[in-house]
Scaffold this motif. Structure first.
Motif, PDB file in Angstrom:
ATOM      1  N   THR A 195       0.856  -1.184   0.000  1.00 40.98           N
ATOM      2  CA  THR A 195       0.000   0.000   0.000  1.00 40.98           C
ATOM      3  C   THR A 195       0.892   1.235   0.000  1.00 40.98           C
ATOM      4  O   THR A 195       2.125   1.134   0.040  1.00 40.98           O
ATOM      5  CB  THR A 195      -0.909   0.038   1.246  1.00 40.98           C
ATOM      6  OG1 THR A 195      -0.076   0.213   2.418  1.00 40.98           O
ATOM      7  CG2 THR A 195      -1.724  -1.237   1.391  1.00 40.98           C
ATOM      8  N   ASP A 219       0.049  -8.075  -3.382  1.00 40.75           N
ATOM      9  CA  ASP A 219      -0.980  -7.119  -3.768  1.00 40.75           C
ATOM     10  C   ASP A 219      -2.054  -7.059  -2.687  1.00 40.75           C
ATOM     11  O   ASP A 219      -2.497  -8.097  -2.167  1.00 40.75           O
ATOM     12  CB  ASP A 219      -1.607  -7.552  -5.099  1.00 40.75           C
ATOM     13  CG  ASP A 219      -2.425  -6.448  -5.746  1.00 40.75           C
ATOM     14  OD1 ASP A 219      -3.365  -5.939  -5.092  1.00 40.75           O
ATOM     15  OD2 ASP A 219      -2.143  -6.100  -6.911  1.00 40.75           O
ATOM     16  N   ARG A 221      -5.033  -6.603  -2.922  1.00 43.56           N
ATOM     17  CA  ARG A 221      -6.314  -7.213  -3.309  1.00 43.56           C
ATOM     18  C   ARG A 221      -6.468  -8.611  -2.716  1.00 43.56           C
ATOM     19  O   ARG A 221      -7.597  -9.099  -2.542  1.00 43.56           O
ATOM     20  CB  ARG A 221      -6.460  -7.265  -4.828  1.00 43.56           C
ATOM     21  CG  ARG A 221      -5.513  -8.187  -5.530  1.00 43.56           C
ATOM     22  CD  ARG A 221      -5.692  -8.148  -7.051  1.00 43.56           C
ATOM     23  NE  ARG A 221      -4.684  -8.929  -7.740  1.00 43.56           N
ATOM     24  CZ  ARG A 221      -4.745 -10.250  -7.918  1.00 43.56           C
ATOM     25  NH1 ARG A 221      -5.790 -10.925  -7.460  1.00 43.56           N
ATOM     26  NH2 ARG A 221      -3.785 -10.892  -8.558  1.00 43.56           N
TER      27      ARG A 221
END
Length: 255
Positions: A195, A219, A221
């Motif tokens: 992030t 990631d 996600r």
């Protein structure tokens, strides 16, 4: 409260303006939730509301300071007045402190970390518990953002490590105390999600042996997908604890 609101599930994401919170909010919107977005900064929340609206999704921005009991109460009053219920809370808002010897760390950094990561998480869980207990049908799901630091520390991270150990205790208490009211609690322990705040780790992180080394990242996600998976489960089933981490990061074997 409209008929659509009665039929849609309502989720709340704290710290929704950036990072893991933002990605998770987007995922829950894709899953058909109406998502309430809480965070200290109004602008990124409103941007996310507009993005959701452009895709035919519904989000509501409520600027909130999770360390302020009155602000948290106002957030949950808005949710109850607007939607009448809350199905999922992703208790995500959190902060860190500088990685320096604890005797050099200003005490205000200790208090800031504990106020956000412990008191803020508790205040939101407490308010969600009350609403989920009152609403009909009764019950809901609280998902706390933990950390691998809930298991083992990094060097010079006492405030953050203490806070995440406390979150584990709160999650277990919620899981126990919620049984009578169909309220289910989970904790997702995250390791090295990329992030804006964690990008610095790609350039080097202090290791237990005193060296500084870059660490593998994943990631964000994948964290969002984990939250979405837990959020989609019926309240008759639960994942109490889940660790989602970059596969090669120095966690297993740390210490």
């Amino acid at each position: 409260m409209s008929e659509d609101n009665k039929q849609s599930k309502i989720a709340l994401v704290t710290g929704a303006g950036s990072g893991i919170g933002r990605v998770t909010a987007l995922g829950l919107l894709e899953d058909g939730f109406i998502v309430v977005l809480a965070g200290r900064r109004a602008e990124p929340l409103q941007t996310l509301v507009a993005d959701a609206a452009s895709r035919g999704q519904t989000a509501l921005a409520v600027p909130t300071d999770v360390t302020d009991p009155a602000s948290v109460q106002a957030l949950f009053d808005t949710i109850e007045k607007t939607y009448g219920r809350l199905d999922v809370l992703f208790n995500n808002a959190g902060v860190n402190a500088p990685a320096i010897p604890m005797d050099e760390l200003p005490l205000e950094k200790w208090f800031a970390t504990l106020n956000t990561n412990v008191t803020g998480v508790y205040l939101c869980a407490r308010a969600a518990f009350g609403l989920m207990r009152r609403q009909s049908p009764q019950g809901g799901r609280i998902i706390n953002n933990g950390s691998i630091s809930a298991h083992v520390p990094r060097p010079f991270t006492a405030p953050y490590t203490v806070s995440k150990h406390a979150v584990t205790g709160l999650t277990k208490s919620l899981a126990l105390d919620g049984r009578a009211f169909n309220i289910v609690a989970s904790q997702i322990d995250i390791g090295n999600a990329l992030t804006e705040l964690s990008e610095r780790m790609t350039r080097g992180v202090l290791q237990a042996n005193g060296t500084t080394a870059p660490e593998p990242m994943m990631d964000a996600r994948h964290v969002a997908d984990a939250v979405r998976h837990v959020a989609a489960m019926p309240l008759t089933a639960n994942i109490l604890n889940m660790t989602v981490m970059a596969s090669s990061m120095p966690f297993v074997g740390r210490g």
